[in-house]
Design a protein around this motif. Structure first.
Motif, PDB file in Angstrom:
ATOM      1  N   SER A   1       0.860  -1.184   0.000  1.00 29.97           N
ATOM      2  CA  SER A   1       0.000   0.000   0.000  1.00 29.97           C
ATOM      3  C   SER A   1       0.893   1.230   0.000  1.00 29.97           C
ATOM      4  CB  SER A   1      -0.920   0.007   1.226  1.00 29.97           C
ATOM      5  OG  SER A   1      -0.149   0.004   2.416  1.00 29.97           O
ATOM      6  N   GLY A   2       0.296   2.371  -0.344  1.00 32.75           N
ATOM      7  CA  GLY A   2       1.041   3.619  -0.334  1.00 32.75           C
ATOM      8  C   GLY A   2       1.751   3.895  -1.648  1.00 32.75           C
ATOM      9  N   PRO A   3       2.302   5.108  -1.792  1.00 30.58           N
ATOM     10  CA  PRO A   3       2.973   5.493  -3.037  1.00 30.58           C
ATOM     11  C   PRO A   3       4.290   4.743  -3.235  1.00 30.58           C
ATOM     12  CG  PRO A   3       3.269   7.174  -1.356  1.00 30.58           C
ATOM     13  CD  PRO A   3       2.308   6.186  -0.789  1.00 30.58           C
ATOM     14  N   LYS A   4       4.795   4.782  -4.453  1.00 31.99           N
ATOM     15  CA  LYS A   4       6.007   4.030  -4.768  1.00 31.99           C
ATOM     16  C   LYS A   4       7.197   4.441  -3.904  1.00 31.99           C
ATOM     17  CE  LYS A   4       6.081   2.019  -9.350  1.00 31.99           C
ATOM     18  NZ  LYS A   4       6.683   2.084 -10.707  1.00 31.99           N
ATOM     19  N   ASN A   5       7.266   5.746  -3.555  1.00 25.37           N
ATOM     20  CA  ASN A   5       8.421   6.215  -2.787  1.00 25.37           C
ATOM     21  C   ASN A   5       8.229   6.044  -1.275  1.00 25.37           C
ATOM     22  OD1 ASN A   5       6.476   8.116  -2.360  1.00 25.37           O
ATOM     23  ND2 ASN A   5       7.707   9.874  -3.031  1.00 25.37           N
ATOM     24  N   ASP A   6       7.102   5.477  -0.862  1.00 27.64           N
ATOM     25  CA  ASP A   6       6.862   5.212   0.560  1.00 27.64           C
ATOM     26  C   ASP A   6       5.952   3.994   0.700  1.00 27.64           C
ATOM     27  OD1 ASP A   6       6.924   5.466   3.311  1.00 27.64           O
ATOM     28  OD2 ASP A   6       5.259   6.895   3.370  1.00 27.64           O
ATOM     29  N   ARG A   7       6.382   2.904   0.057  1.00 25.45           N
ATOM     30  CA  ARG A   7       5.545   1.714  -0.006  1.00 25.45           C
ATOM     31  C   ARG A   7       5.522   0.987   1.338  1.00 25.45           C
ATOM     32  NH1 ARG A   7       4.069  -0.797  -4.742  1.00 25.45           N
ATOM     33  NH2 ARG A   7       4.013   1.335  -5.484  1.00 25.45           N
ATOM     34  N   ARG A   8       4.349   0.632   1.803  1.00 28.88           N
ATOM     35  CA  ARG A   8       4.164  -0.173   3.011  1.00 28.88           C
ATOM     36  C   ARG A   8       3.970  -1.630   2.596  1.00 28.88           C
ATOM     37  NH1 ARG A   8       5.440   3.096   7.106  1.00 28.88           N
ATOM     38  NH2 ARG A   8       3.946   2.138   8.554  1.00 28.88           N
ATOM     39  N   LYS A   9       4.621  -2.535   3.306  1.00 28.13           N
ATOM     40  CA  LYS A   9       4.560  -3.944   2.923  1.00 28.13           C
ATOM     41  C   LYS A   9       4.327  -4.809   4.159  1.00 28.13           C
ATOM     42  CE  LYS A   9       7.605  -3.517  -1.086  1.00 28.13           C
ATOM     43  NZ  LYS A   9       8.665  -4.166  -1.887  1.00 28.13           N
ATOM     44  N   ARG A  10       3.374  -5.744   4.050  1.00 27.70           N
ATOM     45  CA  ARG A  10       3.146  -6.696   5.137  1.00 27.70           C
ATOM     46  C   ARG A  10       2.802  -8.062   4.546  1.00 27.70           C
ATOM     47  NH1 ARG A  10      -2.755  -5.127   7.698  1.00 27.70           N
ATOM     48  NH2 ARG A  10      -3.774  -4.413   5.795  1.00 27.70           N
ATOM     49  N   LEU A  11       3.056  -9.085   5.338  1.00 30.80           N
ATOM     50  CA  LEU A  11       2.782 -10.440   4.864  1.00 30.80           C
ATOM     51  C   LEU A  11       1.293 -10.746   4.959  1.00 30.80           C
ATOM     52  CD1 LEU A  11       5.622 -12.668   6.370  1.00 30.80           C
ATOM     53  CD2 LEU A  11       5.490 -11.595   4.116  1.00 30.80           C
ATOM     54  N   ALA A  12       0.794 -11.436   3.951  1.00 27.83           N
ATOM     55  CA  ALA A  12      -0.595 -11.875   3.946  1.00 27.83           C
ATOM     56  C   ALA A  12      -0.654 -13.277   3.367  1.00 27.83           C
ATOM     57  CB  ALA A  12      -1.460 -10.926   3.114  1.00 27.83           C
ATOM     58  N   VAL A  13      -1.732 -13.982   3.666  1.00 21.18           N
ATOM     59  CA  VAL A  13      -1.935 -15.323   3.125  1.00 21.18           C
ATOM     60  C   VAL A  13      -3.371 -15.416   2.627  1.00 21.18           C
ATOM     61  CG1 VAL A  13      -2.593 -16.315   5.355  1.00 21.18           C
ATOM     62  CG2 VAL A  13      -1.579 -17.776   3.599  1.00 21.18           C
ATOM     63  N   MET A  14      -3.568 -16.153   1.551  1.00 22.37           N
ATOM     64  CA  MET A  14      -4.898 -16.258   0.952  1.00 22.37           C
ATOM     65  C   MET A  14      -5.057 -17.637   0.322  1.00 22.37           C
ATOM     66  SD  MET A  14      -4.219 -14.050  -2.556  1.00 22.37           S
ATOM     67  CE  MET A  14      -3.036 -14.653  -3.775  1.00 22.37           C
ATOM     68  N   ASP A  15      -6.302 -17.988  -0.027  1.00 29.96           N
ATOM     69  CA  ASP A  15      -6.520 -19.169  -0.848  1.00 29.96           C
ATOM     70  C   ASP A  15      -5.832 -18.935  -2.196  1.00 29.96           C
ATOM     71  OD1 ASP A  15      -8.063 -19.978   1.232  1.00 29.96           O
ATOM     72  OD2 ASP A  15      -9.961 -19.977   0.145  1.00 29.96           O
ATOM     73  N   TYR A  16      -5.585 -19.997  -2.939  1.00 28.85           N
ATOM     74  CA  TYR A  16      -4.858 -19.850  -4.198  1.00 28.85           C
ATOM     75  C   TYR A  16      -5.577 -18.900  -5.161  1.00 28.85           C
ATOM     76  CZ  TYR A  16      -7.786 -22.051  -7.670  1.00 28.85           C
ATOM     77  OH  TYR A  16      -8.806 -22.280  -8.570  1.00 28.85           O
ATOM     78  N   ASP A  17      -6.907 -18.769  -4.992  1.00 28.64           N
ATOM     79  CA  ASP A  17      -7.692 -17.951  -5.914  1.00 28.64           C
ATOM     80  C   ASP A  17      -7.949 -16.545  -5.372  1.00 28.64           C
ATOM     81  OD1 ASP A  17      -9.400 -18.582  -3.865  1.00 28.64           O
ATOM     82  OD2 ASP A  17     -10.932 -19.531  -5.112  1.00 28.64           O
ATOM     83  N   GLY A  18      -7.278 -16.159  -4.280  1.00 27.94           N
ATOM     84  CA  GLY A  18      -7.391 -14.799  -3.775  1.00 27.94           C
ATOM     85  C   GLY A  18      -8.406 -14.612  -2.658  1.00 27.94           C
ATOM     86  N   ALA A  19      -9.144 -15.645  -2.316  1.00 24.77           N
ATOM     87  CA  ALA A  19     -10.156 -15.537  -1.256  1.00 24.77           C
ATOM     88  C   ALA A  19      -9.519 -15.758   0.115  1.00 24.77           C
ATOM     89  CB  ALA A  19     -11.263 -16.559  -1.494  1.00 24.77           C
ATOM     90  N   ASN A  20     -10.275 -15.385   1.163  1.00 25.05           N
ATOM     91  CA  ASN A  20      -9.886 -15.659   2.555  1.00 25.05           C
ATOM     92  C   ASN A  20      -8.533 -15.063   2.922  1.00 25.05           C
ATOM     93  OD1 ASN A  20     -12.183 -17.057   3.292  1.00 25.05           O
ATOM     94  ND2 ASN A  20     -11.379 -19.017   2.582  1.00 25.05           N
ATOM     95  N   VAL A  21      -8.376 -13.771   2.714  1.00 25.85           N
ATOM     96  CA  VAL A  21      -7.102 -13.117   3.023  1.00 25.85           C
ATOM     97  C   VAL A  21      -6.969 -12.893   4.527  1.00 25.85           C
ATOM     98  CG1 VAL A  21      -5.731 -11.019   2.705  1.00 25.85           C
ATOM     99  CG2 VAL A  21      -7.015 -11.984   0.787  1.00 25.85           C
ATOM    100  N   SER A  22      -5.809 -13.205   5.071  1.00 24.34           N
ATOM    101  CA  SER A  22      -5.461 -12.891   6.458  1.00 24.34           C
ATOM    102  C   SER A  22      -4.089 -12.232   6.453  1.00 24.34           C
ATOM    103  CB  SER A  22      -5.408 -14.147   7.320  1.00 24.34           C
ATOM    104  OG  SER A  22      -6.667 -14.765   7.407  1.00 24.34           O
ATOM    105  N   TYR A  23      -3.887 -11.283   7.347  1.00 19.41           N
ATOM    106  CA  TYR A  23      -2.600 -10.595   7.413  1.00 19.41           C
ATOM    107  C   TYR A  23      -1.772 -11.174   8.556  1.00 19.41           C
ATOM    108  CZ  TYR A  23      -4.735  -7.488   4.095  1.00 19.41           C
ATOM    109  OH  TYR A  23      -5.339  -6.990   2.967  1.00 19.41           O
ATOM    110  N   LEU A  24      -0.512 -11.443   8.260  1.00 21.07           N
ATOM    111  CA  LEU A  24       0.365 -12.114   9.217  1.00 21.07           C
ATOM    112  C   LEU A  24       1.261 -11.144   9.963  1.00 21.07           C
ATOM    113  CD1 LEU A  24       1.465 -15.113   6.956  1.00 21.07           C
ATOM    114  CD2 LEU A  24      -0.531 -14.944   8.459  1.00 21.07           C
ATOM    115  N   THR A  25       1.545 -10.003   9.388  1.00 21.86           N
ATOM    116  CA  THR A  25       2.381  -8.995  10.043  1.00 21.86           C
ATOM    117  C   THR A  25       1.727  -7.633   9.861  1.00 21.86           C
ATOM    118  OG1 THR A  25       3.718  -8.506   8.071  1.00 21.86           O
ATOM    119  CG2 THR A  25       4.482 -10.311   9.498  1.00 21.86           C
ATOM    120  N   ASP A  26       2.168  -6.664  10.653  1.00 26.83           N
ATOM    121  CA  ASP A  26       1.706  -5.299  10.421  1.00 26.83           C
ATOM    122  C   ASP A  26       2.633  -4.656   9.387  1.00 26.83           C
ATOM    123  OD1 ASP A  26       4.067  -4.503  11.715  1.00 26.83           O
ATOM    124  OD2 ASP A  26       3.083  -4.484  13.665  1.00 26.83           O
ATOM    125  N   SER A  27       2.436  -3.383   9.108  1.00 25.84           N
ATOM    126  CA  SER A  27       3.227  -2.728   8.077  1.00 25.84           C
ATOM    127  C   SER A  27       4.273  -1.789   8.677  1.00 25.84           C
ATOM    128  CB  SER A  27       2.304  -1.947   7.137  1.00 25.84           C
ATOM    129  OG  SER A  27       1.487  -1.044   7.868  1.00 25.84           O
TER     130      SER A  27
END
Length: 445
Positions: free
Chosen positions: A183-209
């Protein structure tokens, strides 16, 4: 706490899934079969009418499961669903005789029927697969039981069973993908780990940003995740337990940077890159004993190691020849053999779970490609081309590759795509926002 509770609930729900063969009609001959080769394919027409709801609490699940199964099969590019609006026959009972002439009339070659019952939190789904033109059932019927929260997993398991019976290959639908949610602009991108079903459903976040994370990798059993974090300001590899979300740094040696980790097939050893004093080499770490072994020792930058499925060899990238190329060495280190010999630069190699191919990123003439080659470097095939494609990861059956594609320009954003190993069926994977660095899990138990 809510995020953790939600994740644990779904993981526990997954453990509750059970499987059983139905006692009804015996297995028949198997004339219906897709042969997956590079020359394929005209998609096989199939029908999945809404499953029969066996009680009042199962109506929505019966419809939704059928839709997930149809989407799984259609998404492979090997199957083409015949929409419900074209159906002539109606399935009102799971045990009713199949109206083969009605399904033949709309050219459905495969038919999946099923039923769902729900009692409290317990859900049972049954299904049968039919070869319409042969007029017979294909294999035994099966049933899966689990909790309401695991209904999509049960649908994926049905789709995996259908896929396997028709293709003769293992499935990949009941699996998860860990990735970096951005998330965020290219020069200040926020990144956190997430996991989902192979098709993009059921997203859960594993870390904060709060700190940048990159390059997550599942363990062979799917219960742990390796990743690289900049929490301390320098890249450092971490090992996370998926159930508890607890994480610890590995190989904390002062004055070093560690990155690009991957598990060995035993799930105990980790191979990674370590930079020290301006030099980057590949090391092996036993996560239980803490023993670290140096595998390369050259002045070149050597990184992105990946084990062969049998654990005997490691493919990695190195600029020891002057440009970024792919090499294979014994798992204990030693002489490395260059396998990439085309024009351009090669990186991020990943060994196929089938052992027959190596996927890679290639940069040539200002374009990025995802490609595959034999383990001796022969039969190189480029599957994609764009402004920026990188970071391939294999589906559990070794037939599909997921990767990151980023668009050009100041507003460019990364997204996840998948493509099969013939270069067909390029598809964008739906995510809630910009996403990168996918890593596929093994099939779930």
């Amino acid at each position: 706490m809510h995020r953790l509770t939600h994740l644990l609930t779904r993981l526990c729900a997954g453990l509750a899934i059970g499987i059983a063969a139905l006692g009804a009609p015996p297995a028949a001959a198997q004339p219906l079969r897709i042969e997956i080769t590079e020359g394929v394919i005209e998609p096989l027409p199939f029908a999945v009418p809404d499953f029969v709801a066996e009680n009042g609490g199962a109506a929505d699940l019966a419809r939704d499961m059928a839709r997930v199964i149809a989407a799984d099969l259609s998404g492979t590019g090997l199957f083409r669903e015949i929409p419900a609006s074209a159906h002539i026959a109606r399935v009102g009972s799971f045990d009713a005789p199949v109206a083969y002439p009605d399904w033949k009339a709309i050219n459905a070659q495969a038919l999946v029927t099923g039923s769902v019952s729900a009692s409290g939190d317990r859900v049972v789904v049954k299904f049968r697969l039919y070869d319409v033109f042969a007029g017979q059932q294909l294999g035994d019927g099966l049933q899966f039981a689990g909790t309401r929260a695991s209904w999509r997993r049960m649908a994926h398991k049905v789709a995996d069973a259908v896929y396997s019976r028709i293709t003769g290959e293992g499935g990949y639908f009941d699996s998860r993908v860990v990735f970096v949610a951005e998330s965020g602009p290219k020069n200040d991108r926020r990144k956190r780990l997430a996991v989902m079903d192979y098709d993009g459903a059921n997203v859960s976040y594993l870390t904060d940003s709060n700190s940048i994370v990159i390059a997550p990798r599942f363990s062979p059993s799917g219960d742990r995740i390796l990743y690289t974090s900049y929490q301390t300001g320098f890249p450092r590899i971490y090992l996370m337990d998926v159930a508890s979300l607890s994480a610890r740094a590995l190989d904390e040696q002062p004055g070093t940077m560690t990155f690009a980790p991957r598990f060995a097939g035993d799930g105990r050893r980790v191979v990674f890159s370590l930079a020290e004093g301006g030099n980057t080499d590949i090391y092996l770490l036993d996560t239980q004993s803490g023993t670290r072994t140096r595998l390369t020792n050259t002045p070149a930058i050597e990184t992105a190691p990946s084990f062969s499925p049998d654990g005997s060899r490691i493919v990695f990238e190195s600029d020891r020849s002057g440009t970024q190329q792919l090499y294979i060495m014994p798992a204990s280190g030693g002489e490395a053999v260059r396998i990439s010999n085309g024009q351009g630069r090669y990186g991020t190699p990943v060994w196929s779970p089938r052992g027959d191919l190596i996927a890679f990123t290639k940069q040539h003439q200002g374009r990025f490609h995802i490609g595959v080659m034999r383990t001796d470097g022969s039969e190189e095939r480029l599957l994609t081309a764009s402004f920026l494609d990188e970071g391939p990861t294999w589906a559990p059956n070794g037939r599909v590759i997921m990767f990151t594609r980023e668009t050009a320009g100041e507003g460019g954003q990364p997204a996840l795509y998948s493509v099969d190993i013939s270069g067909r069926n390029l598809r964008r994977v739906a995510t809630e926002g910009p996403a990168s660095d996918p890593a596929w899990s093994p099939l779930l138990p």
